[in-house]
Motif scaffolding. Structure first.
Motif, PDB file in Angstrom:
ATOM      1  N   PHE A 171       0.822  -1.203   0.000  1.00 40.35           N
ATOM      2  CA  PHE A 171       0.000   0.000   0.000  1.00 40.35           C
ATOM      3  C   PHE A 171       0.863   1.262   0.000  1.00 40.35           C
ATOM      4  O   PHE A 171       0.579   2.228   0.713  1.00 40.35           O
ATOM      5  N   THR A 172       1.914   1.230  -0.790  1.00 37.71           N
ATOM      6  CA  THR A 172       2.752   2.409  -0.993  1.00 37.71           C
ATOM      7  C   THR A 172       2.424   2.982  -2.369  1.00 37.71           C
ATOM      8  O   THR A 172       1.815   2.309  -3.209  1.00 37.71           O
ATOM      9  N   GLU A 173       2.852   4.196  -2.602  1.00 38.06           N
ATOM     10  CA  GLU A 173       2.610   4.820  -3.898  1.00 38.06           C
ATOM     11  C   GLU A 173       3.204   3.971  -5.023  1.00 38.06           C
ATOM     12  O   GLU A 173       2.571   3.758  -6.056  1.00 38.06           O
ATOM     13  N   GLY A 174       4.397   3.443  -4.811  1.00 37.70           N
ATOM     14  CA  GLY A 174       5.031   2.615  -5.832  1.00 37.70           C
ATOM     15  C   GLY A 174       4.270   1.328  -6.104  1.00 37.70           C
ATOM     16  O   GLY A 174       4.129   0.910  -7.259  1.00 37.70           O
ATOM     17  N   ASP A 175       3.743   0.691  -5.071  1.00 36.09           N
ATOM     18  CA  ASP A 175       3.001  -0.557  -5.254  1.00 36.09           C
ATOM     19  C   ASP A 175       1.615  -0.330  -5.832  1.00 36.09           C
ATOM     20  O   ASP A 175       1.119  -1.119  -6.625  1.00 36.09           O
ATOM     21  N   MET A 176       0.971   0.755  -5.419  1.00 38.21           N
ATOM     22  CA  MET A 176      -0.400   1.018  -5.859  1.00 38.21           C
ATOM     23  C   MET A 176      -0.453   1.799  -7.171  1.00 38.21           C
ATOM     24  O   MET A 176      -1.472   1.804  -7.849  1.00 38.21           O
ATOM     25  N   GLY A 177       0.645   2.505  -7.493  1.00 41.89           N
ATOM     26  CA  GLY A 177       0.666   3.308  -8.705  1.00 41.89           C
ATOM     27  C   GLY A 177      -0.132   4.598  -8.587  1.00 41.89           C
ATOM     28  O   GLY A 177      -0.433   5.242  -9.587  1.00 41.89           O
ATOM     29  N   THR A 178      -0.473   4.969  -7.372  1.00 35.20           N
ATOM     30  CA  THR A 178      -1.263   6.175  -7.128  1.00 35.20           C
ATOM     31  C   THR A 178      -1.103   6.601  -5.673  1.00 35.20           C
ATOM     32  O   THR A 178      -0.691   5.798  -4.835  1.00 35.20           O
ATOM     33  N   THR A 179      -1.460   7.844  -5.406  1.00 37.91           N
ATOM     34  CA  THR A 179      -1.497   8.316  -4.017  1.00 37.91           C
ATOM     35  C   THR A 179      -2.935   8.335  -3.505  1.00 37.91           C
ATOM     36  O   THR A 179      -3.169   8.640  -2.345  1.00 37.91           O
ATOM     37  N   GLU A 180      -3.880   8.022  -4.362  1.00 33.33           N
ATOM     38  CA  GLU A 180      -5.287   7.995  -3.954  1.00 33.33           C
ATOM     39  C   GLU A 180      -5.634   6.615  -3.396  1.00 33.33           C
ATOM     40  O   GLU A 180      -5.142   5.598  -3.885  1.00 33.33           O
ATOM     41  N   PHE A 181      -6.500   6.591  -2.402  1.00 28.39           N
ATOM     42  CA  PHE A 181      -6.842   5.350  -1.718  1.00 28.39           C
ATOM     43  C   PHE A 181      -8.337   5.376  -1.361  1.00 28.39           C
ATOM     44  O   PHE A 181      -8.720   5.462  -0.200  1.00 28.39           O
ATOM     45  N   PRO A 182      -9.203   5.321  -2.396  1.00 30.44           N
ATOM     46  CA  PRO A 182     -10.647   5.466  -2.161  1.00 30.44           C
ATOM     47  C   PRO A 182     -11.232   4.372  -1.262  1.00 30.44           C
ATOM     48  O   PRO A 182     -12.200   4.625  -0.540  1.00 30.44           O
ATOM     49  N   GLU A 183     -10.656   3.185  -1.290  1.00 30.72           N
ATOM     50  CA  GLU A 183     -11.172   2.105  -0.431  1.00 30.72           C
ATOM     51  C   GLU A 183     -10.997   2.459   1.050  1.00 30.72           C
ATOM     52  O   GLU A 183     -11.858   2.152   1.876  1.00 30.72           O
TER      53      GLU A 183
END
Length: 190
Positions: A171-183
């Motif tokens: 759950f890092t920016e690099g792993d998720m590909g985004t800084t958004e976390f709507p869940e």
């Protein structure tokens, strides 16, 4: 008034220095702060002392500077989630929603940088009873220590809810590909 405290994880010293000596402004933390503030929730994202070599008493001193009550939302990432589990286990305070994102509590005592007693405590099995719900977010492709920590928490805490993801890594920016976390926002606002 509802408030939230978001606790970052434990970077390596090199990562911490490279990112301008800040952990509280990385990954999805600024995004969730902004989104919750837009909902009228006061949010703190404290920079914990020496996050690359955390000491529980120092983190506790920073954390306890903020008001914590039955309306307080607590969110922790990685080592920050482990910190919250310890604090909630040792302080029988009632709080609001608790979300542990990729929790890590060094289950195999492998972390060389963790030379303190940071995770020397007993998890309170009744911890969830003093919250408005405690949820663990874990991704199937996160590393083994986080998987083990999630299992440990599931076994230890009655009433814990686990939300499993795929493809979100740690759950890092690099792993998720985004800084958004709507869940995460959805879970907080349920």
């Amino acid at each position: 008034m509802r408030n939230a405290i978001v606790i970052h994880g434990m970077p390596s010293k090199e990562e911490y220095i490279a990112r301008g000596a800040t952990s509280s402004k990385q990954h999805w933390l600024p995004w969730i702060k902004s989104e919750l503030e837009a909902q009228g929730i006061a949010v703190e994202t404290p920079e914990m002392p020496e996050p690359y070599a955390p000491q529980y008493e120092k983190w506790k001193a920073v954390f306890e500077q903020f008001p914590i009550d039955e309306e307080t939302i607590l969110i922790g990432h990685s080592c920050g989630a482990g910190f919250l589990v310890r604090w909630l286990s040792e302080n029988k305070k009632k709080v609001g929603v608790v979300i542990l994102v990729a929790p890590w509590m060094d289950p195999e005592h492998e972390e060389r940088e963790l030379v303190s007693d940071f995770f020397d405590f007993i998890i309170d099995p009744a911890l969830a009873e003093r919250t408005k719900g405690i949820t663990v977010f874990i991704s199937s492709d996160d590393d083994a220590p986080m998987q083990k920590t999630a299992e440990l928490l599931k076994e230890a805490i009655a009433g814990l809810m686990v939300v499993e993801f795929a493809g979100k890594g740690h759950f890092t920016e690099g792993d998720m590909g985004t800084t958004e976390f709507p869940e995460l926002l959805s879970e907080v606002l349920k």
